[in-house]
Design an enzyme around this catalytic site. Structure first.
Site, short mmCIF file in Angstrom:
data_model
loop_
_atom_site.label_atom_id
_atom_site.label_comp_id
_atom_site.label_asym_id
_atom_site.label_seq_id
_atom_site.Cartn_x
_atom_site.Cartn_y
_atom_site.Cartn_z
N SER A 1 -36.99 41.00 66.98
CA SER A 1 -37.67 39.89 67.64
C SER A 1 -38.47 40.41 68.82
O SER A 1 -37.97 41.20 69.63
CB SER A 1 -36.66 38.85 68.10
OG SER A 1 -37.31 37.79 68.75
N HIS B 1 -36.59 32.51 73.35
CA HIS B 1 -35.27 32.44 72.71
C HIS B 1 -34.42 33.67 73.04
O HIS B 1 -33.23 33.69 72.74
CB HIS B 1 -35.41 32.27 71.19
CG HIS B 1 -35.80 33.51 70.46
ND1 HIS B 1 -37.12 33.83 70.19
CD2 HIS B 1 -35.06 34.52 69.94
CE1 HIS B 1 -37.16 34.98 69.52
NE2 HIS B 1 -35.93 35.41 69.35
N HIS C 1 41.89 22.22 111.56
CA HIS C 1 41.44 21.21 112.50
C HIS C 1 40.06 20.72 112.09
O HIS C 1 39.10 21.50 112.09
CB HIS C 1 41.39 21.76 113.92
CG HIS C 1 42.70 22.27 114.42
ND1 HIS C 1 43.81 21.46 114.56
CD2 HIS C 1 43.10 23.51 114.82
CE1 HIS C 1 44.83 22.17 115.02
NE2 HIS C 1 44.42 23.43 115.18
N ASP D 1 -42.67 29.61 71.04
CA ASP D 1 -41.80 30.58 71.70
C ASP D 1 -42.54 31.40 72.75
O ASP D 1 -41.91 31.90 73.69
CB ASP D 1 -41.19 31.52 70.66
CG ASP D 1 -39.84 32.02 71.08
OD1 ASP D 1 -39.24 32.83 70.34
OD2 ASP D 1 -39.34 31.62 72.17
N CYS E 1 42.84 12.92 110.74
CA CYS E 1 41.54 13.49 111.11
C CYS E 1 40.72 13.86 109.87
O CYS E 1 39.51 14.02 109.96
CB CYS E 1 41.73 14.70 112.00
SG CYS E 1 42.70 16.03 111.25
#
Length: 993
Positions: free
Chosen positions: A249, A207, A714, A216, A641
Site C-alpha cells: 500500500s 488508511h 482481683h 484515500d 466483684c
C-alpha cells in the site's frame, strides 16, 4: 576498432569488431577457405549471432513454477538500441567537430539572470460559457512560477526540477521522509523504501493511520506536478501488479511498466491503495461507500509492524553491554515473534475479537492447561525449525514449567486442616495460613509467597521460644510480653451506639442493668473520706481500694506520695504464673512479663466515679454508667466483684437481648457461682453465655490482678487499687478467659478465687425445704407457681412431700394458672398428680421410689423444651436426667446378678428429708392451739386469778412447751406485748431466763 566476444560456456561463439560510431558491430567472416571443422563452427556462429545478441539484451523472468528464464529482446527493441547507439555516436562527432567558443558569463545552478528574463503579459480570460477545454498533460515538466518575487530571484522551472531531483536522491539514499505541500491540499508525505522491485516511492495514505475515507489521498495539481518529478527516482522495473499483497500500500508504479488488472488513472502513474474484486485501486480515486468497504487494503501488515517497531524501540533495554547487529534473518525473526505470540495467547487471528473473548472467558485452570499444551508444541517447532533461537525455546520451557507447578499432596492439606482447624491462636493460625498457600502451588501470587515466609517466620519463632522455655523445665526464658496494640472493640466504634461526645449509649441495656445493681451492688454513702470502703475483704485477707483518692489534694508533693500506693510482697515468676496445655504455654492464661522475664507488677490505679472500666492488659477504656444508675455510686458486694465481668459483657449484647441476658445471669449464673467462685467456674459461665450470645466472646475484660499470696483474682472496678505489686493477667477478652474452663489446662490460677463457696447455694435440699414450707404457705406457693414453676418437679425427691403437695391443692392451682401459658406445664402437673396417687397407694418407701424412677423418663420428655431462662428449669432437667440414668444403670446391674444398696438407703433418706418437714408440720398444727390459748387466756384472764396455784403452774408449763415447739427452739422466749393480754404468762418465763 573494438572487439566483442560472445561466449557460451567455455566456448567462444562469436567475435565481433565494432567501430566506435557504428550502432551495431558488423559480423566479420573470414575469406580464406577453412578446414572442415572450421567451416562447421563458422556456420554455427553465423546462425546464432542474432539470437545470442537478442538474448544478451533480454530480461530474466520467473514463471509460476519458480523457474528463472531469459526472455529475449524483441526485434523492435533491438532496432531501437541500434538507433540509440547511432545517435550517440553522431552527437559526439558533431560536438568534436564544432568550432571553439568563448565563455562570456557564468550562471550558477542553471538559473537565468534577471536581465535575460522577458516580462510575461498575463491575458485575462473572458468568462463565457463555452465548450470544456481539452486538458493537455505534460509528462515531467514543471510549470513556471507565476509569482513575480520568485522570478526576480531567479527561480525557474528548471531550478525547481533540479531541487526535486536532488531531494529525491537524498531520500532514496538516506530514507528520510519528504513532505509536499500544495496550494489547497494538506502536506503529502512520501519516502523511498527498498522493495523487491527496487527503490520505490511510498506515499503516506489515510488508511495507514486507521482512517477510512472514500478518497484515500487528496492532492492538487501543483502537488501532482512536484510528485511526478520525485517519482522519476523510482525504479523503472517491469512489475506484475497481480503479485502485490500486504505491505504494498502506498507504492508508486509507472503505468507503462506494469501489467495486470488496475484502475485507470489520469496521470502516468498509479498509487496503490488496495484491491477490489481483483482490480488494483488507485489511492487518489474517489470510491463509493460500498466499494470502499469491500476494498482489501494492503497496509494491515505495515500498520502492525510500524506499531511493533515503534513499541520495540521504545521499550528496549538501555543498559546493553554490546553493540547490536543484524545477525538473524528478518523473516525468521517474524516467525519467532508469531510463535511466541501463539504460545502466550493462542488464537486464530491476532485481530479476532472472538478469540480474545474466548481466552478472556476461559477459567484459569483450563486456560493454563490449553496454554501449556500449545507452548509444548511451539517449543518443539522452534527446536526443529529454528535452531538459532534455542534461547526462545528455553524461555518457553522455563516459563510454562512454573505455570504447571501443582501440589499433588492434597491429603496432607486435609490432615493439617483437621489438626489445626479448631485452633484460633498462634502458631496454629500461621500453620493454617501457610497450608492454604502451599496448596495453591504455581497459582500463588508473589504477595502470597511473601505472606507464607512471614507465617513460617512466626512458626520458627514459636518453636524456638517453646524449645527455650520448656528446656529443662525452667522458666528462666519464659517471656509473655504485653501486646503493643490496644484491643479494638467494634461495639464501641459504631456511631449508632455513641452520642455526640463519643460516650456509649446504653439504651435498653442500661434499664436492664438494674438487675445487677439492685441485687449485687451496694450504694456508697459519701462521707468520712470513704474510709469504710477502703478495705475490701477477701477469703484469706484484705485488699485496699483507692476510693479514698477520689478526694484529691492540691499539694503536689502529697499527690505524688499518694500515687506511690502501698506495695505488697512482690513475687517472682513461678510455676503458678503459667498455664500449659499439651506441654505448650497458653500465653493469654499466663501472667504478663517484661522483656527480661520479670513479671509486670501492677501500679497504683486511680479511681473514678460512675464508670465501667474495661481493658485488662492494654490501655483502659472508661464507659459512663447508665443515666438512671449514674446518679449514685455503686460498689459490688463482698464476694461478687466478678459481676463486673458480666457487666462488661453486657456492652456487646444487642439491646433486644439485654433483658434475656440479665435474667440468665441473675437466675442461673450468679446463683450457681455464689460468693467467691473459682476462676474455672467463672470461665465456664462465660462460655455458657457466649454460646447464647456469640458477640460477647469479643467483649473486653475489666482489669484482673493476680494475688499469688492469697490465691485470689482481683477484678478491679472503677475505684482502682491502692495496693501495688500484683501480677497482671494477660487475658484481655472473654474468648481468652474461656480458655481457663478447660480441664486439660495445667494451671494453678484456674483454681484461684474470684467469688462464692465451692457448693452452690441453690441445691436440691434447699429446694425441697422451700417446697415443704410452701405446702402450708399459700402465698409462697403462689410465688413459686408464678416465678419458678419447674421447682415442683423437685418434690419427686421425697414421696411424702409429693403426697403433701398433691393434697394441698397446689397442683390444681398451678393447672388453672398454666393452662393459659403452655401445655408442657399442664402436662407436668397432671403427671405429678398421677405419680402422687400411685405413690400414696404403696406402703414401702423403696416401692414409692421405684414408682417415681419409672416416671422420670416420661416426665423429662414432657418438660424438655429447649432453653428456658429459669434456674428451676435447669435444676429439674438435671434431676430427672439423673433419675432416668440411675434407673437404666440399676436395671443392668440387677440383670447381671448384683445387688444395690439403694433400697436400704431410701428409707433413711426419706426420714432425713421429712425431719424438718415433720417439725414444721407439728409447729403448724400447734399454731391454732397457740392462737386459741392466747384468746382463751385473754378472755379468762380474770378467771385464772381465782384458780388454785397448782393448776396455774400446770397451765404455764403447757404454754411454754407449745411456744417452744412452734418456734422450733428449746428455750423459747415469749416477748411481752401489751396487745396479747398474756403479761402474767410471759413474766415467769422471762424470770426463768
Amino acid at each position: 576498432m573494438a572487439t566483442q566476444v560472445i561466449m557460451v560456456g567455455e566456448f567462444k561463439i562469436l567475435e565481433v569488431n565494432c567501430k566506435p560510431h557504428a550502432p551495431v558491430a558488423a559480423i566479420h567472416v573470414p575469406t580464406q577457405t577453412p578446414k572442415t571443422n572450421d567451416i562447421k563452427w563458422a556456420d554455427l556462429e553465423f546462425t546464432l549471432a542474432k539470437s545470442l545478441q537478442r538474448q544478451a539484451h533480454g530480461v530474466v523472468k520467473v514463471d509460476k513454477h519458480g523457474t528463472a528464464r531469459i526472455k529475449r529482446a524483441s526485434k523492435h527493441h533491438m532496432s531501437c538500441l541500434e538507433q540509440q547507439m547511432a545517435d550517440e555516436v553522431a552527437e559526439k562527432e558533431a560536438f568534436m567537430a564544432a568550432p571553439t567558443q568563448l565563455v562570456t558569463s557564468i550562471i550558477f545552478a542553471g538559473t537565468t539572470p534577471p536581465s535575460m528574463m522577458e516580462t510575461e503579459t498575463i491575458v485575462k480570460k473572458i468568462h463565457t460559457v463555452g465548450k470544456r477545454a481539452k486538458v493537455m498533460r505534460k509528462r515531467s515538466y514543471i510549470t513556471p512560477p507565476t509569482d513575480k518575487s520568485l522570478r526576480n530571484h531567479g527561480v525557474t522551472p528548471y531550478s525547481v526540477q533540479q531541487l526535486c531531483r536532488t531531494l529525491g536522491n537524498l531520500s532514496k539514499r538516506t530514507g528520510i521522509s519528504l513532505e509536499v505541500v500544495g496550494k489547497t491540499s494538506k502536506a503529502t508525505k512520501l519516502r523511498f523504501t527498498k522493495t523487491s522491485f527496487g527503490h520505490m516511492a511510498r506515499v503516506q495514505l489515510k488508511h495507514h493511520d486507521g482512517r477510512m475515507h472514500r478518497r484515500d489521498l487528496v492532492v492538487d495539481t501543483s502537488t501532482t506536478t512536484i510528485m511526478q518529478t520525485l517519482f522519476l527516482k523510482t525504479a523503472r522495473t517491469n512489475a506484475n501488479l497481480d503479485v502485490l499483497t500486504h505491505g504494498s500500500s502506498g507504492l508508486v508504479f509507472w503505468n507503462y511498466l506494469v501489467t495486470g488488472q488496475r484502475m485507470r488513472t489520469r496521470d502516468n502513474f498509479i498509487i496503490v491503495r488496495g484491491r477490489c474484486n481483483g482490480i488494483l485501486v488507485d489511492a487518489r480515486a474517489k470510491l463509493s461507500e460500498s466499494t470502499m468497504l469491500s476494498t482489501h487494503h494492503y497496509s494491515t501488515g505495515d500498520v502492525f509492524w510500524r506499531g511493533f517497531n515503534r513499541t520495540f524501540l521504545e521499550n528496549k533495554p538501555i543498559n546493553l553491554d554490546h553493540v547490536c547487529s543484524s545477525d538473524f534473518s528478518v523473516e525468521e525473526c517474524g516467525s519467532i515473534a508469531a510463535l511466541i505470540c501463539q504460545s502466550l495467547l493462542p488464537c486464530g487471528k491476532i485481530t479476532c475479537r472472538a478469540c480474545a473473548a474466548k481466552n478472556l472467558n476461559m477459567d484459569e485452570d483450563t486456560f493454563k492447561e490449553f496454554q501449556t499444551q500449545r507452548a509444548r508444541e511451539i517449543s518443539a517447532v522452534i527446536i526443529s525449525e529454528h535452531p538459532n533461537f534455542a534461547c526462545v525455546s528455553q524461555f518457553i520451557d522455563r516459563y510454562f514449567s512454573h505455570q504447571r507447578v501443582l501440589n499433588p499432596n492434597v491429603n496432607a492439606y486435609r490432615e493439617i486442616l483437621k489438626i489445626v482447624g479448631g485452633f484460633t491462636q498462634s502458631p496454629y493460625t500461621h500453620i493454617q495460613e501457610l497450608n492454604e498457600i502451599l496448596v495453591l502451588g504455581g497459582r500463588a501470587t508473589p504477595e502470597q509467597l511473601g505472606s507464607a515466609s512471614a507465617h513460617l517466620l512466626e512458626i520458627t519463632r514459636f518453636v524456638r521460644n517453646r524449645t527455650d522455655n520448656i528446656k529443662k523445665g525452667s522458666l528462666a526464658l519464659f517471656r509473655n510480653k504485653i501486646s503493643a496494640k490496644a484491643h479494638v472493640n467494634t461495639a464501641l466504634m459504631c456511631d449508632n451506639q455513641l452520642d455526640r461526645n463519643g460516650n456509649l449509649i446504653w439504651g435498653e441495656r442500661g434499664y436492664h442493668a438494674k438487675r445487677f445493681f439492685s441485687n449485687y451492688f451496694d450504694i456508697i454513702t459519701p462521707g468520712g473520706g470513704y474510709k469504710q470502703y477502703i478495705e475490701r475483704r477477701v477469703p484469706n485477707g484484705i485488699r485496699k481500694l483507692a476510693i479514698g483518692n477520689l478526694i484529691v489534694t492540691t499539694n503536689l508533693e502529697a499527690l505524688r506520695e499518694q500515687l506511690e500506693g502501698e506495695s505488697i510482697e512482690k513475687k517472682a515468676v513461678t510455676k503458678a504464673c503459667v498455664s500449659m496445655s499439651d506441654n505448650n504455654y497458653k500465653y493469654p492464661c499466663c501472667c504478663v512479663t517484661l522483656d527480661d522475664g520479670t513479671p509486670l507488677y501492677s501500679t497504683f490505679i486511680m479511681p473514678t466515679k460512675n464508670h465501667l472500666v474495661i481493658g485488662n492488659s492494654g490501655d483502659p477504656k472508661f464507659l459512663d454508667l447508665p443515666a438512671d444508675i449514674s446518679t449514685q455510686m455503686y460498689i459490688a458486694k463482698s464476694g461478687y466483684c466478678y459481676i463486673n465481668i458480666f457487666l462488661a459483657m453486657l456492652v456487646n449484647v444487642d439491646e433486644s437481648d439485654a433483658k434475656d441476658f440479665t435474667k440468665k445471669v441473675r437466675d442461673i449464673i450468679v446463683p450457681d457461682l455464689g460468693e467467691w467462685p473459682t476462676l474455672i467456674d467463672v470461665a465456664t459461665s462465660c462460655s455458657l453465655l457466649s454460646a447464647f450470645y456469640p458477640a460477647t466472646s469479643a467483649a473486653e475484660l475489666p482489669r484482673i490482678l493476680v494475688d499469688h499470696d492469697l490465691k485470689t483474682m482481683h477484678v478491679i472496678d472503677s475505684y482502682g487499687s491502692l495496693n501495688t505489686g500484683y501480677h497482671v493477667l494477660k487475658a484481655n477478652t472473654i474468648r481468652q478467659l474461656i480458655q481457663f474452663a478447660s480441664n486439660s489446662l495445667d494451671s494453678e490460677m484456674k483454681h484461684y478465687r474470684v467469688g462464692g463457696t465451692s457448693n452452690s447455694q441453690i441445691n436440691g435440699y434447699a429446694t425441697i425445704k422451700m417446697l415443704a414450707k410452701a405446702v402450708y404457705r399459700p402465698k409462697l406457693m403462689k410465688e413459686i407457681i408464678h416465678e419458678q414453676p419447674f421447682m415442683l418437679v423437685m418434690s419427686l425427691m421425697s414421696p411424702g412431700i409429693l403426697i403433701a403437695l398433691a393434697n394441698s391443692g397446689a397442683l390444681e392451682m398451678g393447672i388453672h394458672h398454666w393452662i393459659r401459658e403452655g401445655d408442657s406445664l399442664v402436662k407436668m402437673a397432671h403427671m405429678l398428680r398421677t405419680v402422687a396417687q400411685n405413690v400414696s397407694v404403696a406402703r414401702a418407701t423403696w416401692v414409692q421410689q421405684e414408682i417415681i424412677s419409672d416416671s422420670a423418663q416420661q416426665m423429662l420428655e414432657t418438660i424438655l423444651n429447649g432453653t428456658i431462662p429459669n434456674v428451676s428449669y435447669f435444676q429439674a432437667i438435671q434431676y430427672l436426667t439423673m433419675l432416668a440414668a440411675s434407673k437404666e444403670v440399676d436395671a443392668e446391674v440387677r440383670v447381671t446378678g448384683y445387688y444395690t444398696f439403694k433400697l436400704q438407703t431410701s428409707e433413711l433418706l426419706e426420714k432425713n428429708l421429712l425431719e424438718p418437714v415433720g417439725g414444721f408440720m407439728a409447729r403448724v398444727k400447734l399454731f391454732w392451739k397457740i392462737s386459741s390459748n392466747k384468746t382463751f387466756a385473754k378472755v379468762l384472764h380474770c378467771g385464772y386469778n381465782c384458780c388454785q396455784a397448782r393448776k396455774a403452774r400446770r397451765l404455764r408449763r403447757n404454754l411454754r412447751y407449745i411456744l417452744s415447739v412452734c418456734t422450733g427452739q428449746t428455750d423459747g422466749i415469749l416477748q411481752e406485748s401489751s396487745l396479747s393480754g398474756c403479761e402474767w404468762i410471759a413474766s415467769p418465763i422471762q424470770q426463768h431466763h
